[in-house]
Design a protein around this motif. Sequence first.
Motif, PDB file in Angstrom:
ATOM      1  N   ASP A   1       0.843  -1.194   0.000  1.00 15.58           N
ATOM      2  CA  ASP A   1       0.000   0.000   0.000  1.00 15.58           C
ATOM      3  C   ASP A   1       0.878   1.244   0.000  1.00 15.58           C
TER       4      ASP A   1
ATOM      5  N   ARG B   1      -3.311  -2.572  -5.954  1.00 16.67           N
ATOM      6  CA  ARG B   1      -2.900  -2.958  -4.606  1.00 16.67           C
ATOM      7  C   ARG B   1      -3.960  -2.467  -3.625  1.00 16.67           C
ATOM      8  N   ALA B   2      -3.610  -2.408  -2.373  1.00 11.76           N
ATOM      9  CA  ALA B   2      -4.595  -2.007  -1.360  1.00 11.76           C
ATOM     10  C   ALA B   2      -4.685  -0.493  -1.210  1.00 11.76           C
ATOM     11  N   THR B   3      -3.991   0.243  -2.077  1.00  8.81           N
ATOM     12  CA  THR B   3      -3.945   1.706  -1.962  1.00  8.81           C
ATOM     13  C   THR B   3      -5.351   2.300  -2.055  1.00  8.81           C
TER      14      THR B   3
END
Length: 854
Positions: free
Chosen positions: A433, A459-461
């Motif tokens: 992230d 991604r988890a961004t």
Amino acid sequence: MTINVKGYGAVGNGVTDDALAINTALLASSATGQEVFFPPGTYLLGATLTVGPGTHLKLTGNAASIKFASNTRAAIQLSVLTGTGTSLAVSSGTVTLTAAASVFTAAHVGRTLVINSATNSANNGIFVVASYVSATQITYANASGVNETSSFTWSLATQDISIRDLGFQGDSSDDYTVNTNPAILIVDNVSDIEVFHCTFDHCTPIMANDSYVSRRLQFVGNYVHNAPNGLHPPSDSSITDSDFVCDSIVSTRAQAIYSYGQQTNLLIANCRFKNIAAETIQIRASASRYQLRNGFRIVGNHFETCDSYAVWVGSDDHPDIGETVISNNTFRNCNGPIQAQGNRSVVINGNHIEYDWEWPFARSGSGSAIVVTGGIGLSGHYNTARGAVISNNKVMVHHPWVGRVTVNSVPANLDTVTVGDFTYTWKTSATADGDVAIGADTRACAENLRTSIAGLDGRATAPCDVLRYVTDVFNNYYGNVYGTNDSNVVVISSFNTFTLSATGTALTLTAAADYRSAIGNAINVTTCIAPLIEGNVLDDCPSGIALTQNYQPTIRNNVFTYQSSSLAPFGSTGNVLSSYSGNRLVGLHAQQQTRPYYASISDGFPVIEDPWILTQQFTTPALFGRAGVVPVSDGKAHTYLYYGMEVAGIVDATTRPYRWDDGDTINIYYSSTSHLLTFKRVSPGTGQFNSADSLITAINALGTVSAAYAPYENDLAGSNPKLMIKVYFTSAGTVDPAGALLGVYRYKKPSDTTTYRTVPQPLLNGVILRNRTPGVDDESARFRGGVSPITLTFVHTPIANASLPVTVTGVDANSQGLSPVVYQGDIIPGVGFGITHTAPGVGPYGGFFWRVGA
């Protein structure tokens, strides 16, 4: 059957001049009524094509384009049948017209006939042919009963013209002086024209003469590209479902639609306008006061990136456009979306106005979103600029803060960029992230940074908290904001301010700039009678509603959302009898936790029912609110006389209210003294005047009373800014110890009462104040006491201020103290307050004094 232009010798290769061949085909069509067909090809014109005279003429194409030099001629001219008449014989309401040559046929029955050069003006006009008598004679109805034997000119209408599926190519130059002539020229007396599904490239599409004779153009489903001049329609026309697009904003590509002169009844609906340089739609009355135009509807259109007014409707001289409706349009990134100037009963309803991060005018500033004004030259006259309705519109600055990150070189591993509270780290292997993948070049790096900030990198961004939507961060591939195609630039837009910082040397940061102030006001209304501003939603606008010098404006049920602490919902100055009710502030910025500036209202006699409004100051009204703060602290009683923009020449029903005539009288009185000053246009003597300057001189000669131009009137730059005269006692508090009254009235001589359509507006302006000694009982007035103990008396006054206490002193004729009580709940700022007193007033001057202040 159809006539194929290639059958008459047209080539259509874009090189050969096809004008003669096509004109031959058109001539054959006029004789037979057959459709003229253009097969695929490009037809070069070295001369103008002439369509008509005739009826039921049709031109159609199939992948066909007409190429012409628009600097020298029109591509197609719709012509009429004209000729010379030798006589008009009138009998039993029927006129027999005799022509100089054999031109008439039975097909001319029902056609419009125009006569405009008869010796007797009663024979001029627009008529309908009733019957065919012979090749030289036709008849029509006319009740004038006047025979005509002199030579005159006439024209017979060309009607029912259809032009479909054709392309028009003008000059490709952007120079205004080159592209002057239209693709289709409509001369006088051409009616019922339809133009469907045509394209117009680098040329003015259509131009009709300013005369009211031509009528009924239907312009449907057309595409206009890079036009240097606006489409100029005749009366009773509709322009619908068409596109007006320029590749970019070029200063010489002015107007998409331009209506000027005598046209009325125009519908513009469901069209799209983009990148128009000046006044996308302009409907402008000419300087003539005889043109009372009406019936304009601009409905359901989309305007995008249009500079210098998207819609401008009005007059610079006299308020003479009525019944205009501007509704349900969308405006995106336009410089001055709507301005209505000098209109009667304009309705601006349901429009959506949005300023977004692509707005190219933010750096240079722009006008207000919606502007309604009484006019320029005659803005002080309110008898026609009245009744505007501005309702249910939404104005929003969607992304007012814009910053950018420029990737100059490929960042090093572990370099960072911080946007607001979020930090992003460049990584050769981006897995976690907040990681940004280092790309092979600056464009790839910029793209990776954009996707990480938007939360689109897989991604988890999460999206950065400065964004409203993930699209608030974008690559400047197309010069969206900064005008260049910067593939290495990432633009970040936000509804709130934010910071940018970085480590390493690869990035250049541009701090977030606040562009809200560039749009001015969301709604701006000036010098109108009874405007209604209702139900609008104003989002993040630097100033919500600005009102200046209006009479009886009503502002109700508007909503101000996402206001920051630097923004004002209202800015009102010099209005009279204004009313504020049901307005709300909602959606304050959570990041700021502050309320916006309260309203700044400086009106005369306002009625305010919204408790959150801080009423800063109320002033004495002068002319219908055309005053700012009226100074009273000098103790001199004063009032205002509106001299007006006087018309000295031709007088008719329209101009008569603005004319002074010999014998008109000004009466200036105080105490028991009265002075009459009389208007005399030529060589005025003692006690007479013929201008504002000479009236001031005559008043000053009275001695006790003085006069001067009101200073706040000099902001009207133009032909005559001197409209308002302040009349005041030369000395303060010396004329009558009881407080002398000063009054000024304007009278029209009795013989004029039947000839004036309206009484000159206004007769008496401002308020009458008592003369006072300077420094004693400033802002004071006098009223009668009650008739029994414990009586509540309501005192009406234009001067009351919620931020100052009200002090009341009661006296009777013997200066005996009384016991008045003022309850704060009884104070209505700008309207008055209630006083409870325990003894009646006695004597001619018995009662109470009041004043505002300690």
